[in-house]
Motif scaffolding. Structure first.
Motif, PDB file in Angstrom:
ATOM      1  N   PRO A  62       0.812  -1.541   0.076  1.00 20.60           N
ATOM      2  CA  PRO A  62      -0.134   0.220   0.124  1.00 20.60           C
ATOM      3  C   PRO A  62       0.720   1.200  -0.093  1.00 20.60           C
ATOM      4  O   PRO A  62       0.220   2.275  -0.197  1.00 20.60           O
ATOM      5  CB  PRO A  62      -0.747  -0.050   1.513  1.00 20.60           C
ATOM      6  N   HIS A  63       2.058   1.110   0.327  1.00 14.75           N
ATOM      7  CA  HIS A  63       3.039   2.335   0.357  1.00 14.75           C
ATOM      8  C   HIS A  63       4.375   1.920   0.175  1.00 14.75           C
ATOM      9  O   HIS A  63       4.777   0.808   0.135  1.00 14.75           O
ATOM     10  CB  HIS A  63       2.740   3.091   1.591  1.00 14.75           C
ATOM     11  N   GLY A  64       5.323   2.867  -0.041  1.00 11.00           N
ATOM     12  CA  GLY A  64       6.777   2.525  -0.266  1.00 11.00           C
ATOM     13  C   GLY A  64       7.075   2.516  -1.771  1.00 11.00           C
ATOM     14  O   GLY A  64       6.137   2.544  -2.635  1.00 11.00           O
ATOM     15  N   ASN A  65       8.240   2.203  -2.150  1.00 13.52           N
ATOM     16  CA  ASN A  65       8.780   2.247  -3.269  1.00 13.52           C
ATOM     17  C   ASN A  65      10.034   1.288  -3.517  1.00 13.52           C
ATOM     18  O   ASN A  65      10.551   1.017  -2.756  1.00 13.52           O
ATOM     19  CB  ASN A  65       9.238   3.591  -4.027  1.00 13.52           C
ATOM     20  N   ALA A  66      10.210   0.917  -5.033  1.00 14.13           N
ATOM     21  CA  ALA A  66      11.084   0.155  -5.330  1.00 14.13           C
ATOM     22  C   ALA A  66      12.094   0.582  -6.444  1.00 14.13           C
ATOM     23  O   ALA A  66      11.339   1.079  -7.431  1.00 14.13           O
ATOM     24  CB  ALA A  66      10.750  -1.243  -5.413  1.00 14.13           C
ATOM     25  N   TRP A  67      13.286   0.141  -6.312  1.00 20.35           N
ATOM     26  CA  TRP A  67      14.156   0.445  -7.539  1.00 20.35           C
ATOM     27  C   TRP A  67      13.876  -0.553  -8.651  1.00 20.35           C
ATOM     28  O   TRP A  67      14.155  -0.411  -9.752  1.00 20.35           O
ATOM     29  CB  TRP A  67      15.607   0.441  -7.333  1.00 20.35           C
ATOM     30  N   TYR A  68      13.464  -1.824  -8.185  1.00 24.79           N
ATOM     31  CA  TYR A  68      13.120  -2.913  -8.930  1.00 24.79           C
ATOM     32  C   TYR A  68      12.443  -3.834  -8.089  1.00 24.79           C
ATOM     33  O   TYR A  68      12.540  -3.821  -7.027  1.00 24.79           O
ATOM     34  CB  TYR A  68      14.235  -3.425  -9.651  1.00 24.79           C
ATOM     35  N   ALA A  69      11.348  -4.705  -8.762  1.00 26.31           N
ATOM     36  CA  ALA A  69      10.871  -5.709  -8.034  1.00 26.31           C
ATOM     37  C   ALA A  69      11.361  -6.895  -7.642  1.00 26.31           C
ATOM     38  O   ALA A  69      12.597  -7.255  -8.197  1.00 26.31           O
ATOM     39  CB  ALA A  69       9.642  -6.319  -9.126  1.00 26.31           C
ATOM     40  N   LEU A 113      25.194   7.967  -1.705  1.00 28.44           N
ATOM     41  CA  LEU A 113      24.769   7.104  -0.462  1.00 28.44           C
ATOM     42  C   LEU A 113      23.949   6.033  -0.687  1.00 28.44           C
ATOM     43  O   LEU A 113      22.603   6.656  -1.070  1.00 28.44           O
ATOM     44  CB  LEU A 113      24.867   7.987   0.468  1.00 28.44           C
ATOM     45  N   GLY A 114      23.960   4.750  -0.455  1.00 22.62           N
ATOM     46  CA  GLY A 114      22.757   3.792  -0.654  1.00 22.62           C
ATOM     47  C   GLY A 114      22.530   3.019   0.391  1.00 22.62           C
ATOM     48  O   GLY A 114      23.352   2.814   1.222  1.00 22.62           O
ATOM     49  N   PHE A 115      21.511   2.574   0.499  1.00 17.22           N
ATOM     50  CA  PHE A 115      21.117   1.519   1.658  1.00 17.22           C
ATOM     51  C   PHE A 115      20.337   0.344   0.983  1.00 17.22           C
ATOM     52  O   PHE A 115      19.320   0.633   0.085  1.00 17.22           O
ATOM     53  CB  PHE A 115      20.261   2.147   2.682  1.00 17.22           C
ATOM     54  N   SER A 116      20.762  -0.995   1.140  1.00 20.18           N
ATOM     55  CA  SER A 116      20.230  -2.025   0.581  1.00 20.18           C
ATOM     56  C   SER A 116      19.878  -1.865  -0.998  1.00 20.18           C
ATOM     57  O   SER A 116      21.027  -1.840  -1.570  1.00 20.18           O
ATOM     58  CB  SER A 116      18.976  -2.333   1.486  1.00 20.18           C
ATOM     59  N   GLN A 117      18.979  -2.209  -1.346  1.00 23.19           N
ATOM     60  CA  GLN A 117      18.723  -2.047  -2.845  1.00 23.19           C
ATOM     61  C   GLN A 117      19.323  -0.725  -3.302  1.00 23.19           C
ATOM     62  O   GLN A 117      19.740  -0.733  -4.592  1.00 23.19           O
ATOM     63  CB  GLN A 117      17.078  -2.162  -2.962  1.00 23.19           C
ATOM     64  N   GLY A 118      19.190   0.302  -2.608  1.00 24.62           N
ATOM     65  CA  GLY A 118      19.938   1.628  -2.987  1.00 24.62           C
ATOM     66  C   GLY A 118      21.405   1.513  -3.052  1.00 24.62           C
ATOM     67  O   GLY A 118      21.891   2.306  -4.252  1.00 24.62           O
ATOM     68  N   THR A 119      22.062   0.690  -2.324  1.00 23.98           N
ATOM     69  CA  THR A 119      23.262   0.211  -2.490  1.00 23.98           C
ATOM     70  C   THR A 119      23.625  -0.277  -3.808  1.00 23.98           C
ATOM     71  O   THR A 119      24.590  -0.183  -4.481  1.00 23.98           O
ATOM     72  CB  THR A 119      23.833  -0.369  -1.376  1.00 23.98           C
ATOM     73  N   LEU A 139      25.777   0.914   1.901  1.00 17.40           N
ATOM     74  CA  LEU A 139      25.274   0.546   3.061  1.00 17.40           C
ATOM     75  C   LEU A 139      24.555  -0.655   3.292  1.00 17.40           C
ATOM     76  O   LEU A 139      23.427  -0.585   2.401  1.00 17.40           O
ATOM     77  CB  LEU A 139      24.753   1.690   3.983  1.00 17.40           C
ATOM     78  N   SER A 140      24.863  -1.859   3.784  1.00 12.87           N
ATOM     79  CA  SER A 140      23.912  -3.081   3.587  1.00 12.87           C
ATOM     80  C   SER A 140      23.488  -3.789   2.447  1.00 12.87           C
ATOM     81  O   SER A 140      22.212  -3.939   2.170  1.00 12.87           O
ATOM     82  CB  SER A 140      22.596  -2.747   4.521  1.00 12.87           C
ATOM     83  N   GLY A 141      24.407  -3.504   1.577  1.00  8.47           N
ATOM     84  CA  GLY A 141      24.028  -4.183   0.134  1.00  8.47           C
ATOM     85  C   GLY A 141      25.027  -4.980  -0.513  1.00  8.47           C
ATOM     86  O   GLY A 141      25.636  -5.303   0.337  1.00  8.47           O
ATOM     87  N   TYR A 142      24.959  -5.360  -1.687  1.00  7.90           N
ATOM     88  CA  TYR A 142      26.077  -6.256  -2.289  1.00  7.90           C
ATOM     89  C   TYR A 142      25.992  -5.706  -3.802  1.00  7.90           C
ATOM     90  O   TYR A 142      25.327  -5.069  -4.403  1.00  7.90           O
ATOM     91  CB  TYR A 142      25.483  -7.669  -2.224  1.00  7.90           C
ATOM     92  N   LEU A 143      27.108  -6.158  -4.443  1.00  6.77           N
ATOM     93  CA  LEU A 143      27.355  -5.987  -6.004  1.00  6.77           C
ATOM     94  C   LEU A 143      26.800  -7.068  -6.909  1.00  6.77           C
ATOM     95  O   LEU A 143      27.055  -8.160  -6.734  1.00  6.77           O
ATOM     96  CB  LEU A 143      28.984  -6.099  -5.938  1.00  6.77           C
ATOM     97  N   ASN A 144      25.895  -6.563  -7.461  1.00 10.04           N
ATOM     98  CA  ASN A 144      25.047  -7.433  -8.422  1.00 10.04           C
ATOM     99  C   ASN A 144      25.625  -7.197 -10.041  1.00 10.04           C
ATOM    100  O   ASN A 144      25.381  -6.162 -10.821  1.00 10.04           O
ATOM    101  CB  ASN A 144      23.507  -7.134  -8.555  1.00 10.04           C
ATOM    102  N   GLU A 145      26.521  -8.164 -10.549  1.00 10.32           N
ATOM    103  CA  GLU A 145      27.143  -7.894 -11.640  1.00 10.32           C
ATOM    104  C   GLU A 145      26.271  -7.924 -12.978  1.00 10.32           C
ATOM    105  O   GLU A 145      26.558  -7.569 -13.973  1.00 10.32           O
ATOM    106  CB  GLU A 145      28.416  -8.774 -11.661  1.00 10.32           C
ATOM    107  N   ASP A 146      25.245  -8.465 -12.842  1.00 12.70           N
ATOM    108  CA  ASP A 146      24.359  -8.637 -13.753  1.00 12.70           C
ATOM    109  C   ASP A 146      23.463  -7.540 -14.283  1.00 12.70           C
ATOM    110  O   ASP A 146      22.937  -7.366 -15.302  1.00 12.70           O
ATOM    111  CB  ASP A 146      23.035  -9.889 -13.559  1.00 12.70           C
ATOM    112  N   ILE A 147      23.803  -6.443 -13.290  1.00 11.97           N
ATOM    113  CA  ILE A 147      22.940  -5.282 -13.681  1.00 11.97           C
ATOM    114  C   ILE A 147      24.000  -4.284 -13.918  1.00 11.97           C
ATOM    115  O   ILE A 147      23.608  -2.970 -13.911  1.00 11.97           O
ATOM    116  CB  ILE A 147      21.814  -4.569 -12.620  1.00 11.97           C
TER     117      ILE A 147
END
Length: 219
Positions: A62-69, A113-119, A139-147
């Motif tokens: 019902p609220h919030g946003n995402a950079w991807y599903a 500066l990113g956190f989680s999905q933002g990182t 912060l609190s993320g990882y490197l996804n080489e596929d993107i």
């Protein structure tokens, strides 16, 4: 200052100290959050920074946003929509250029500066377009080489600085995923270490003070 109408919704904090060209810090929140989340850091960060906290482009219910599903599938478990993530990567890269022009900022002094999905997105923007970015606080993320952009390995990373941190008991993104980033970055010539803190999926106060101190020497 009135927030300008650009391609991504955002809020801003102007610097309280102005000396010459204005350095900028962009904030990218995590999955299911919004631009107000990391903005709580803004008043505690360096006074010369122009801070822009950005809302991810995909609204959630019902609220919030995402950079991807992120999909949860019985057979495959949890997986990311990389096509949407790549779209967001390029939206952010374009937005950086737009914002620098709109607010008259220093294009050579850009921090993400990113956190989680933002990182995850901050990594992908910085490694795909290192000419646009000077510093990354991951912060609190990882490197996804596929993107990452095809052929990104050939980019010039000489001027890119990266700070990484993670909670050692993070139940959302396992610390093992985060630990892979410094090794891959080292292969690209970017020397960094993962700073680990005894917390879950969040930013401990000592983590905040550490990255703020790191940033003192980079902007």
């Amino acid at each position: 200052m009135q927030t300008k109408t650009l391609s991504l919704n955002h809020i801003v904090k102007e610097p309280t100290i102005k000396k010459g060209k204005t350095p900028v810090l962009f904030m990218f929140h995590g999955y299911g959050s919004d631009e107000n989340d990391l903005f709580s850091f803004a008043t505690e960060l360096q006074e010369e920074l122009f801070i822009i906290s950005v809302r991810a482009p995909y609204p959630m219910q019902p609220h919030g946003n995402a950079w991807y599903a992120i999909y949860f599938d019985a057979a495959q478990g949890k997986f990311s929509d990389d096509a949407q993530a790549i779209e967001s990567r390029d939206k952010i890269a374009n937005f950086i250029d737009e914002a620098i022009q709109a607010y008259n900022l220093d294009a050579d002094n850009v921090t993400l500066l990113g956190f989680s999905q933002g990182t995850i997105l901050s990594y992908s923007v910085a490694l795909s377009y290192p000419e646009k970015v000077k510093n990354v606080i991951a912060l609190s993320g990882y490197l996804n080489e596929d993107i990452l952009k095809d052929g990104y390995e050939k980019n010039d990373f000489t001027n890119l600085n990266i700070y990484c941190s993670h909670g050692s008991v993070d139940q959302v993104i396992p610390i093992d995923w985060a630990r892979k980033a410094p090794n891959r970055l080292k292969e690209l010539g970017i020397h960094t270490t993962l700073n680990e803190f005894p917390v879950g999926h969040g930013v401990a106060p000592q983590n905040f003070y550490q990255f703020k101190e790191w940033l003192n020497h980079k902007i």
